[in-house]
Design an enzyme around this catalytic site. Structure first.
Site, mmCIF file in Angstrom:
data_model
loop_
_atom_site.group_PDB
_atom_site.id
_atom_site.type_symbol
_atom_site.label_atom_id
_atom_site.label_comp_id
_atom_site.label_asym_id
_atom_site.label_seq_id
_atom_site.Cartn_x
_atom_site.Cartn_y
_atom_site.Cartn_z
ATOM 1 N N SER A 27 5.073 6.693 5.957
ATOM 2 C CA SER A 27 4.580 6.103 7.203
ATOM 3 C C SER A 27 3.472 5.085 6.947
ATOM 4 C CB SER A 27 4.114 7.203 8.147
ATOM 5 O OG SER A 27 3.159 8.036 7.494
ATOM 6 N N ALA A 30 5.460 -0.176 5.374
ATOM 7 C CA ALA A 30 6.891 -0.337 5.106
ATOM 8 C C ALA A 30 7.716 0.662 5.927
ATOM 9 C CB ALA A 30 7.159 -0.163 3.608
ATOM 10 N N ALA A 61 -6.172 -0.766 3.067
ATOM 11 C CA ALA A 61 -6.165 -2.195 2.717
ATOM 12 C C ALA A 61 -7.314 -2.899 3.418
ATOM 13 C CB ALA A 61 -4.833 -2.812 3.111
ATOM 14 N N GLN A 62 -8.089 -3.620 2.653
ATOM 15 C CA GLN A 62 -9.295 -4.227 3.202
ATOM 16 C C GLN A 62 -9.094 -5.707 3.459
ATOM 17 O OE1 GLN A 62 -12.062 -3.523 0.010
ATOM 18 N NE2 GLN A 62 -12.589 -1.493 0.723
ATOM 19 N N GLU A 129 -8.438 -15.466 -1.126
ATOM 20 C CA GLU A 129 -8.661 -14.448 -2.156
ATOM 21 C C GLU A 129 -8.172 -14.995 -3.488
ATOM 22 O OE1 GLU A 129 -8.548 -10.094 -0.266
ATOM 23 O OE2 GLU A 129 -6.595 -11.018 -0.352
ATOM 24 N N ASP A 232 5.962 9.923 -5.986
ATOM 25 C CA ASP A 232 7.112 10.792 -5.670
ATOM 26 C C ASP A 232 8.413 9.998 -5.530
ATOM 27 O OD1 ASP A 232 4.938 12.444 -5.366
ATOM 28 O OD2 ASP A 232 5.421 13.111 -3.336
ATOM 29 N N HIS A 253 -7.485 -3.183 -10.418
ATOM 30 C CA HIS A 253 -8.349 -4.050 -9.610
ATOM 31 C C HIS A 253 -9.667 -4.235 -10.344
ATOM 32 C CE1 HIS A 253 -10.566 -5.847 -6.367
ATOM 33 N NE2 HIS A 253 -9.460 -5.931 -5.666
ATOM 34 N N ARG A 302 -6.004 -11.415 -10.641
ATOM 35 C CA ARG A 302 -6.661 -10.137 -10.953
ATOM 36 C C ARG A 302 -6.584 -9.726 -12.406
ATOM 37 N NH1 ARG A 302 -5.068 -6.869 -5.501
ATOM 38 N NH2 ARG A 302 -6.564 -8.043 -4.298
ATOM 39 N N HIS A 363 -4.827 0.034 -9.322
ATOM 40 C CA HIS A 363 -4.823 -0.390 -7.925
ATOM 41 C C HIS A 363 -3.421 -0.524 -7.341
ATOM 42 C CE1 HIS A 363 -6.284 -2.221 -4.317
ATOM 43 N NE2 HIS A 363 -5.741 -3.397 -4.565
ATOM 44 N N ARG A 398 0.734 -8.819 -8.985
ATOM 45 C CA ARG A 398 0.779 -9.123 -7.552
ATOM 46 C C ARG A 398 -0.333 -10.078 -7.151
ATOM 47 N NH1 ARG A 398 -1.888 -5.994 -2.818
ATOM 48 N NH2 ARG A 398 -3.341 -5.534 -4.477
HETATM 49 C C1 LIG Z 1 -8.080 0.390 -1.381
HETATM 50 C C2 LIG Z 1 -6.878 -0.484 -1.232
HETATM 51 C C3 LIG Z 1 -7.021 -1.774 -0.747
HETATM 52 C C4 LIG Z 1 -5.904 -2.605 -0.614
HETATM 53 N N1 LIG Z 1 -6.055 -3.844 -0.066
HETATM 54 C C5 LIG Z 1 -4.949 -4.597 0.190
HETATM 55 C C6 LIG Z 1 -5.056 -5.826 0.907
HETATM 56 O O1 LIG Z 1 -6.136 -6.232 1.325
HETATM 57 N N2 LIG Z 1 -3.907 -6.520 1.132
HETATM 58 C C7 LIG Z 1 -2.682 -6.105 0.698
HETATM 59 O O2 LIG Z 1 -1.685 -6.785 0.925
HETATM 60 N N3 LIG Z 1 -2.567 -4.932 0.029
HETATM 61 C C8 LIG Z 1 -3.663 -4.168 -0.214
HETATM 62 N N4 LIG Z 1 -3.530 -2.975 -0.856
HETATM 63 C C9 LIG Z 1 -2.181 -2.514 -1.242
HETATM 64 C C10 LIG Z 1 -1.440 -2.081 0.008
HETATM 65 O O3 LIG Z 1 -2.320 -1.386 0.856
HETATM 66 C C11 LIG Z 1 -0.275 -1.179 -0.338
HETATM 67 O O4 LIG Z 1 0.493 -1.719 -1.377
HETATM 68 C C12 LIG Z 1 0.632 -1.023 0.894
HETATM 69 O O5 LIG Z 1 -0.127 -0.575 1.987
HETATM 70 C C13 LIG Z 1 1.731 -0.048 0.582
HETATM 71 O O6 LIG Z 1 2.397 0.235 1.776
HETATM 72 P P1 LIG Z 1 3.598 1.250 1.750
HETATM 73 O O7 LIG Z 1 4.088 1.364 3.154
HETATM 74 O O8 LIG Z 1 4.548 0.867 0.700
HETATM 75 O O9 LIG Z 1 2.938 2.624 1.243
HETATM 76 P P2 LIG Z 1 1.752 3.512 1.833
HETATM 77 O O10 LIG Z 1 0.971 2.839 2.873
HETATM 78 O O11 LIG Z 1 1.016 4.062 0.670
HETATM 79 O O12 LIG Z 1 2.548 4.683 2.531
HETATM 80 C C14 LIG Z 1 3.323 5.591 1.772
HETATM 81 C C15 LIG Z 1 3.732 6.722 2.677
HETATM 82 O O13 LIG Z 1 4.653 7.582 2.013
HETATM 83 C C16 LIG Z 1 4.256 8.939 2.203
HETATM 84 N N5 LIG Z 1 4.796 9.723 1.094
HETATM 85 C C17 LIG Z 1 4.499 9.646 -0.225
HETATM 86 N N6 LIG Z 1 5.226 10.545 -0.928
HETATM 87 C C18 LIG Z 1 5.998 11.211 -0.033
HETATM 88 C C19 LIG Z 1 6.944 12.267 -0.128
HETATM 89 N N7 LIG Z 1 7.248 12.853 -1.295
HETATM 90 N N8 LIG Z 1 7.534 12.707 0.999
HETATM 91 C C20 LIG Z 1 7.242 12.161 2.207
HETATM 92 N N9 LIG Z 1 6.339 11.156 2.360
HETATM 93 C C21 LIG Z 1 5.744 10.685 1.247
HETATM 94 C C22 LIG Z 1 2.749 8.862 2.230
HETATM 95 O O14 LIG Z 1 2.175 10.016 2.781
HETATM 96 C C23 LIG Z 1 2.566 7.608 3.091
HETATM 97 O O15 LIG Z 1 2.732 7.906 4.460
HETATM 98 C C24 LIG Z 1 -4.637 -2.131 -1.005
HETATM 99 C C25 LIG Z 1 -4.485 -0.836 -1.491
HETATM 100 C C26 LIG Z 1 -5.591 -0.018 -1.596
HETATM 101 C C27 LIG Z 1 -5.404 1.374 -2.107
#
Ligand SMILES: Cc1cc2nc3c(=O)[nH]c(=O)nc-3n(C[C@H](O)[C@H](O)[C@H](O)COP(=O)(O)OP(=O)(O)OC[C@H]3O[C@@H](n4cnc5c(N)ncnc54)[C@H](O)[C@@H]3O)c2cc1C
Length: 557
Positions: A27, A30, A61-62, A129, A232, A253, A302, A363, A398
């Site tokens: 959630s 994506a 994400a900041q 950035e 996972d 990072h 980076r 990161h 990235r």
């Molecule tokens: C501190 C920080 C700052 C960042 N800043 C930026 C930024 O400024 N700009 C940018 O573009 N990106 C940034 N990023 C990267 C970006 O936030 C992530 O790459 C992006 O949000 C990933 O989105 P996602 O939907 O793929 O995964 P996530 O948002 O990580 O969501 C993954 C989901 O899968 C669930 N999940 C995991 N394993 C399982 C399982 N086995 N069963 C069921 N559910 C599961 C989790 O609980 C979560 O809900 C940052 C990341 C961090 C950590």
């Protein structure tokens, strides 16, 4: 020596079953985007997430989300910057899709209710950035972009939660995929901490599964990723036989607040946007060491900044350097970076009056489950988007703020592809077959040993010896704890082990330095041999087959 990976994790037989047309796992940006778009045209969508809806990297994400929204900017310029950061191994077709569809998808986020920061003219404010040649990062709440995007997406989901077409299950950890003939993915096994019938391990069947489980930062001792980022998705896809690409490209990072020797788990990030607004790096003698390293100095990509910091720490015999933001002033810092300033102060550092100690930490995973441009993995029925996937847009590194955009753009493409396949009668339901009886589980108590092996052996700078040592240490862990109890901690720890074993194996194979993969024994980029992508697949006996896929030279690299 390549590791042997089991076909599945030991788990109790499913005690209950449900079904849907499409299952979305995760959630973050994506998973939520895919589920919201799918539910408009698909009868039964099931969204499952490991803890609560808001948990994941997205809310952390900041800096913001990159898109050529300024009329003076263009998709071509965004493309060029992305290809440069990716160090020659991006998939140019995928990048072109990212940058050209990105602006429309960001505007859809606004329509959904995301409140981006705006200038006095009412337009979305854009900042810069590292690696971007123009101001093209949209942000929200100053430095709380992910939180705002997550809030808006979850609000949209809650608004339709009474809709019979969508079911949301929190505290649901997906363990493995259910597979039918020809390895087609036709559902998942999952462990739910729930009420009534849906409690414990169950099976969820579907015509398509969308993997959106985020990153794998917890493989290392220090990371910016939250605790749910245990890899996972990559681990389950690997066990199921999907192609995993470019796993060696891990982004460290450069500016993570250094909290002292031995600090572990999720560490506070000092966004690149601080350097975008004028903060700069100095060593312990006050020297600005990025000047002369790269034309963009403190705003270099980076990997270049992280590598320069590691080198400076070695020269000055220090375990950190400093970020100087003092000249930006109290009012500006508190308004532009409210969350970062508050977090620093909580931890005893004041950015207004003090230098901030920083060091690189894990990161972002640029590699992952290999997909095509509509998000299809190499296994029929399985899609992947967001950080768990490898669409090829990031190449070896990235570009800042491209990951939220990638999740948004490719989740939408996946939804559109599934919708059209379902209406064409494609993606027929399949019966699942048993996939062997593996009994390999690693106890939760081994988690720190895995993280330590990876930090020492496969961290920001690696070499053949350190990687071989990591491989050996991981094998000892793999051999050491047979018969561990099947529970969420040991499933996650086993996932960490499988991702760590694969990452180490591919990092050993790529004998060069490129993007996030920095080898001290092969310090330069070697285009003659390594201009391309690595693929890894688990085969029937549990061993890993690796292959290298050269790419034609890009216009900009
Ligand atoms: C501190 C920080 C700052 C960042 N800043 C930026 C930024 O400024 N700009 C940018 O573009 N990106 C940034 N990023 C990267 C970006 O936030 C992530 O790459 C992006 O949000 C990933 O989105 P996602 O939907 O793929 O995964 P996530 O948002 O990580 O969501 C993954 C989901 O899968 C669930 N999940 C995991 N394993 C399982 C399982 N086995 N069963 C069921 N559910 C599961 C989790 O609980 C979560 O809900 C940052 C990341 C961090 C950590």
């Amino acid at each position: 020596m390549t590791p042997r990976i089991p076909a599945r994790l030991t788990a109790p037989e499913p005690g209950w079953a449900i079904s849907a047309d499409v299952i979305v796992i995760g959630s973050g940006i994506a998973g939520l985007t895919a589920a919201l778009r799918l539910r408009q045209r698909v009868d039964r969508v099931l969204l499952v997430t490991k803890t609560v809806l808001s948990e994941g990297s997205t809310q952390w994400a900041q800096g913001g989300i990159a898109a050529a929204l300024d009329p003076a900017d263009s998709a071509e310029e965004h493309l060029a910057d992305t290809l440069v950061a990716g160090a020659g191994v991006c998939d140019e077709v995928a990048v072109r899709i990212l940058v050209s569809e990105g602006p429309a998808r960001v505007r859809e986020l606004v329509t959904l209710g995301t409140q981006f920061d705006r200038g006095p003219d009412g337009e979305i404010s854009l900042t810069r950035e590292g690696g971007h040649g123009r101001d093209r990062i949209a942000h929200a709440g100053g430095d709380a972009t992910g939180k705002e995007i997550s809030r808006a997406l979850i609000a949209s989901l809650i608004a339709v939660k009474e809709d019979p077409g969508i079911q949301v299950v929190e505290h649901a950890l997906v363990v493995d995929f259910l597979q039918g003939k020809d390895s087609r993915v036709c559902g998942v096994t999952l462990h739910v901490i729930g009420e009534g019938q849906m409690d414990g391990v169950g099976a969820a069947h579907a015509r398509a599964v969308v993997l959106a489980t985020g990153g794998m930062g917890q493989v290392y001792s220090a990371t910016t990723n939250p605790s749910v980022a245990t890899g996972d998705g990559v681990a389950a896809a690997l066990r199921a036989g999907a192609v995993i690409a470019d796993l060696e490209f891990v982004q460290f990072h450069p500016t993570v607040l250094w909290l002292g020797e031995g600090a572990s788990g999720q560490q506070p990030l000092l966004s690149e946007a601080m350097r975008g607004e004028g903060a700069f790096l100095v060593d312990r003698d006050g020297l600005r060491f990025m000047t002369g390293v790269h034309p963009l100095a403190d705003l270099a990509p980076r990997d270049i900044v992280a590598k320069a910091i590691v080198a400076r720490m070695a020269v000055t015999d220090a375990d950190h350097v400093y970020l100087d933001a003092r000249h930006l002033g109290k009012e500006f810092l508190e308004n532009r970076f409210p969350s970062i300033v508050a977090r620093c102060r909580e931890l005893g550092f004041d950015p207004v009056s003090e230098l901030l100690p920083v060091a690189p930490a894990q990161h972002y995973a640029s590699g992952g489950v290999r997909t095509d441009v509509v998000g299809r993995s190499s296994l029929a029925g399985l899609y992947a988007c967001g950080e768990v996937s490898c669409t090829g847009v990031h190449g070896a590194n990235r570009l800042a703020s491209n990951s939220l955009l990638e999740g948004l753009v490719f989740a939408s493409r996946i939804a559109d592809d599934i919708i059209s396949r379902l209406s064409a009668g494609d993606l027929a339901p399949a019966e699942s077959f048993e996939r062997g009886d593996d009994t390999t589980l690693v106890a939760g108590s081994e988690r720190t040993a895995i993280q330590r092996a990876m930090t020492l052996g496969a961290g920001a700078v690696r070499c053949a010896d350190s990687l071989a040592q990591a491989e050996k240490n991981l094998q000892v862990i793999a051999d050491g704890t047979p018969g561990s109890t099947a529970d969420p901690d040991s499933w996650e720890t086993s996932n960490l082990l499988h991702v760590a074993q694969l990452l180490t194996a591919v990092a050993l194979v790529r004998e060069e330095s490129r993007g996030g993969h920095v080898r001290s024994d092969f310090s330069g980029r070697d285009d003659a041999h390594w201009l391309g992508n690595t693929h890894a697949v688990r085969v029937a006996d549990g061993s890993i087959t690796m292959s290298f896929h050269p790419i034609t030279r890009q216009k900009v690299s």
